[in-house]
Design a protein around this motif. Structure first.
Motif, PDB file in Angstrom:
ATOM      1  N   HIS A   1       0.817  -1.203   0.000  1.00  0.00           N
ATOM      2  CA  HIS A   1       0.000   0.000   0.000  1.00  0.00           C
ATOM      3  C   HIS A   1       0.852   1.255   0.000  1.00  0.00           C
ATOM      4  CE1 HIS A   1       0.739  -1.168   4.193  1.00  0.00           C
ATOM      5  NE2 HIS A   1       0.792   0.114   4.434  1.00  0.00           N
TER       6      HIS A   1
ATOM      7  N   HIS B   1      -9.640  -6.781   2.157  1.00  0.00           N
ATOM      8  CA  HIS B   1      -8.197  -6.546   2.241  1.00  0.00           C
ATOM      9  C   HIS B   1      -7.723  -5.558   1.163  1.00  0.00           C
ATOM     10  CE1 HIS B   1      -9.149 -10.442   3.978  1.00  0.00           C
ATOM     11  NE2 HIS B   1      -8.035 -10.401   4.688  1.00  0.00           N
TER      12      HIS B   1
ATOM     13  N   ILE C   1      -8.643  -2.002   2.254  1.00  0.00           N
ATOM     14  CA  ILE C   1      -7.800  -1.562   3.369  1.00  0.00           C
ATOM     15  C   ILE C   1      -6.445  -1.077   2.855  1.00  0.00           C
ATOM     16  CG2 ILE C   1      -6.509  -2.356   5.385  1.00  0.00           C
ATOM     17  CD1 ILE C   1      -8.871  -4.192   6.043  1.00  0.00           C
ATOM     18  N   SER C   2      -5.814  -1.870   2.012  1.00  0.00           N
ATOM     19  CA  SER C   2      -4.491  -1.511   1.487  1.00  0.00           C
ATOM     20  C   SER C   2      -4.530  -0.203   0.710  1.00  0.00           C
ATOM     21  CB  SER C   2      -3.959  -2.628   0.588  1.00  0.00           C
ATOM     22  OG  SER C   2      -3.751  -3.815   1.324  1.00  0.00           O
TER      23      SER C   2
ATOM     24  N   LEU D   1      -2.562  -1.697   9.790  1.00  0.00           N
ATOM     25  CA  LEU D   1      -2.751  -2.702   8.748  1.00  0.00           C
ATOM     26  C   LEU D   1      -3.006  -4.077   9.342  1.00  0.00           C
ATOM     27  CD1 LEU D   1      -2.707  -3.432   5.737  1.00  0.00           C
ATOM     28  CD2 LEU D   1      -0.235  -3.772   5.943  1.00  0.00           C
TER      29      LEU D   1
ATOM     30  N   ALA E   1      -6.441  -4.272  11.178  1.00  0.00           N
ATOM     31  CA  ALA E   1      -7.524  -4.166  10.202  1.00  0.00           C
ATOM     32  C   ALA E   1      -7.646  -5.448   9.376  1.00  0.00           C
ATOM     33  CB  ALA E   1      -7.299  -2.967   9.287  1.00  0.00           C
ATOM     34  N   ARG E   2      -6.516  -6.014   8.992  1.00  0.00           N
ATOM     35  CA  ARG E   2      -6.549  -7.239   8.189  1.00  0.00           C
ATOM     36  C   ARG E   2      -7.069  -8.423   9.010  1.00  0.00           C
ATOM     37  NH1 ARG E   2      -3.308  -7.324   3.445  1.00  0.00           N
ATOM     38  NH2 ARG E   2      -2.626  -9.438   3.857  1.00  0.00           N
TER      39      ARG E   2
ATOM     40  N   ALA F   1     -10.633  -8.156   8.933  1.00  0.00           N
ATOM     41  CA  ALA F   1     -11.096  -8.571   7.606  1.00  0.00           C
ATOM     42  C   ALA F   1     -11.196 -10.088   7.530  1.00  0.00           C
ATOM     43  CB  ALA F   1     -10.146  -8.037   6.530  1.00  0.00           C
TER      44      ALA F   1
ATOM     45  N   ALA G   1     -14.138  -2.468   5.240  1.00  0.00           N
ATOM     46  CA  ALA G   1     -12.759  -1.991   5.314  1.00  0.00           C
ATOM     47  C   ALA G   1     -12.668  -0.705   6.125  1.00  0.00           C
ATOM     48  CB  ALA G   1     -12.214  -1.769   3.903  1.00  0.00           C
TER      49      ALA G   1
ATOM     50  N   ALA H   1     -13.123  -1.588   9.792  1.00  0.00           N
ATOM     51  CA  ALA H   1     -11.924  -2.207  10.364  1.00  0.00           C
ATOM     52  C   ALA H   1     -10.851  -1.170  10.660  1.00  0.00           C
ATOM     53  CB  ALA H   1     -11.384  -3.275   9.409  1.00  0.00           C
ATOM     54  N   LEU H   2     -10.682  -0.212   9.764  1.00  0.00           N
ATOM     55  CA  LEU H   2      -9.681   0.830   9.983  1.00  0.00           C
ATOM     56  C   LEU H   2     -10.058   1.734  11.156  1.00  0.00           C
ATOM     57  CD1 LEU H   2      -8.661   1.917   6.371  1.00  0.00           C
ATOM     58  CD2 LEU H   2      -7.204   0.872   8.097  1.00  0.00           C
TER      59      LEU H   2
ATOM     60  N   SER I   1      -9.382  -0.061  14.302  1.00  0.00           N
ATOM     61  CA  SER I   1      -7.935  -0.140  14.516  1.00  0.00           C
ATOM     62  C   SER I   1      -7.380   1.189  15.012  1.00  0.00           C
ATOM     63  CB  SER I   1      -7.229  -0.545  13.221  1.00  0.00           C
ATOM     64  OG  SER I   1      -7.698  -1.790  12.756  1.00  0.00           O
TER      65      SER I   1
END
Length: 365
Positions: free
Chosen positions: A29, A202, A205-206, A228, A231-232, A235, A253, A256-257, A260
């Motif tokens: 990313h 995923h 997110i990236s 990352l 968050a992953r 995911a 996504a 999740a971020l 995080s």
């Protein structure tokens, strides 16, 4: 069946056919420019809303493309829900096969994204109205074969190694032979219209992290890695959850971020940097990080995180907390010192950039 019991290392070494990838590894990313990230996200958003969209196939509704999310408690508990479809396949069946796929990928050292891709294939296949898909919804044996085959397809397309069909047949302990797997593969590919490159959580997110400026975490180079990794992991958890699989991957996504980010101390990742990061995502993609669907996904992800690891994901920053049932929340920014040394709060933002009429909002105070 359990792979750790029926698959020995010698069989894996014998059956796995190693293929050297001619392509270089996909760029991280951090190597993706903001312009490229914006363009790619636009394409992925179009994909998830059109050709790669799933319907609520367990409800048996041919025309339902997504699950309604009326409240924080609108998602069903996987272990408490009874089968909805007229057949015998339910959320628990799907979760068990997803966990089995993770066991296989971990054992064979594949990337865990292979399971997310595999379950995406499976959900779209079962969303079709083909006779083979309907049979898989009414037969656990057929459903298990479809799940194994989508993993086989995912690994074959996106991993530098290929699982031999003979190995899959061995893993099934005689339930299926190579012809069964090959026939199912052809049916799945045809039902999916050979559309095999849809976005997963995923991926979003990236690409979202490409908008995170390095100056946002100057004091700790590990911030981006922590964001990352956590968050992953969320995911990965979402991949096993049927209800989350019906939500847009981009919303999961973002959820999740946000979860995080809340787990990182504000001294390390300042409030202003967080909001700038979210503003850039919103400006570049048109997405709303504080939408209702994102909020619902956040609550479910936190629950899944706790269920899988046995402890809660810390939410210590309290800058973007999960929205309650109230219409709006107030996010407290850190107090600032004025010229006299006393503390004062920043200017109140009365019109939040994400605010929409009759929608839940988050605003700075």
């Amino acid at each position: 069946f359990q792979p750790q019991h029926c698959v020995k290392q010698e069989i894996c070494k014998m059956m796995l056919k190693i293929i050297t990838s001619k392509e270089e590894d996909a760029p991280s990313h951090s190597a993706i420019s903001r312009a490229d990230a914006t363009d790619r996200i636009a394409v992925m958003l179009e994909q998830e809303s059109t050709a790669y969209k799933c319907r609520d196939y367990l409800a048996g509704d041919e025309h339902t493309s997504s699950i309604s999310l009326p409240s924080l408690t609108g998602l069903n508990q996987p272990n408490e829900h009874k089968p909805q479809h007229k057949g015998c396949i339910d959320r628990v069946c799907r979760e068990k096969m997803a966990r089995w796929c993770y066991q296989v990928t971990d054992f064979c050292k594949f990337r865990r994204e292979a399971v997310a891709i595999s379950m995406s294939f499976l959900d779209r296949f079962l969303s079709s109205s083909s006779p083979r898909a309907q049979k898989a919804l009414s037969s656990r044996k057929e459903f298990q074969l479809a799940s194994m085959t989508t993993l086989y397809i995912s690994v074959k397309l996106f991993e530098p190694m290929v699982i031999d069909t003979e190995l899959l047949a061995t893993i099934s302990q005689g339930c299926y032979d190579e012809k069964d797997i090959n026939d199912m593969e052809k049916d799945i590919l045809n039902d999916l219209g050979w559309r095999m490159n849809g976005p997963i959580v995923h991926d979003f997110i990236s690409h979202f992290l490409a908008f995170l400026s390095m100056s946002a975490y100057t004091y700790d180079d590990e911030v981006e890695t922590i964001l990352l990794d956590i968050a992953r992991y969320q995911a990965d958890c979402s991949t096993m959850d049927y209800d989350l699989s019906m939500i847009k991957q981009s919303d999961i996504a973002l959820a999740a971020l946000l979860n995080s980010m809340e787990g990182i101390d504000e001294k390390v990742f300042p409030a202003l940097s967080r909001f700038e990061f979210l503003l850039i995502i919103s400006d570049q993609t048109g997405l709303n990080p504080f939408s209702h669907d994102v909020n619902v996904a956040r609550a479910r992800l936190l629950e899944l995180f706790k269920n899988n690891l046995g402890y809660e994901l810390p939410q210590i920053a309290n800058l973007t907390p999960v929205i309650s049932k109230k219409k709006e929340i107030v996010i407290q920014k850190p107090k600032r010192l004025n010229s006299t040394g006393s503390t004062s709060s920043p200017v109140s933002v009365t019109k939040h950039p994400y605010q929409r009429k009759n929608s839940q909002t988050a605003k700075c105070a």
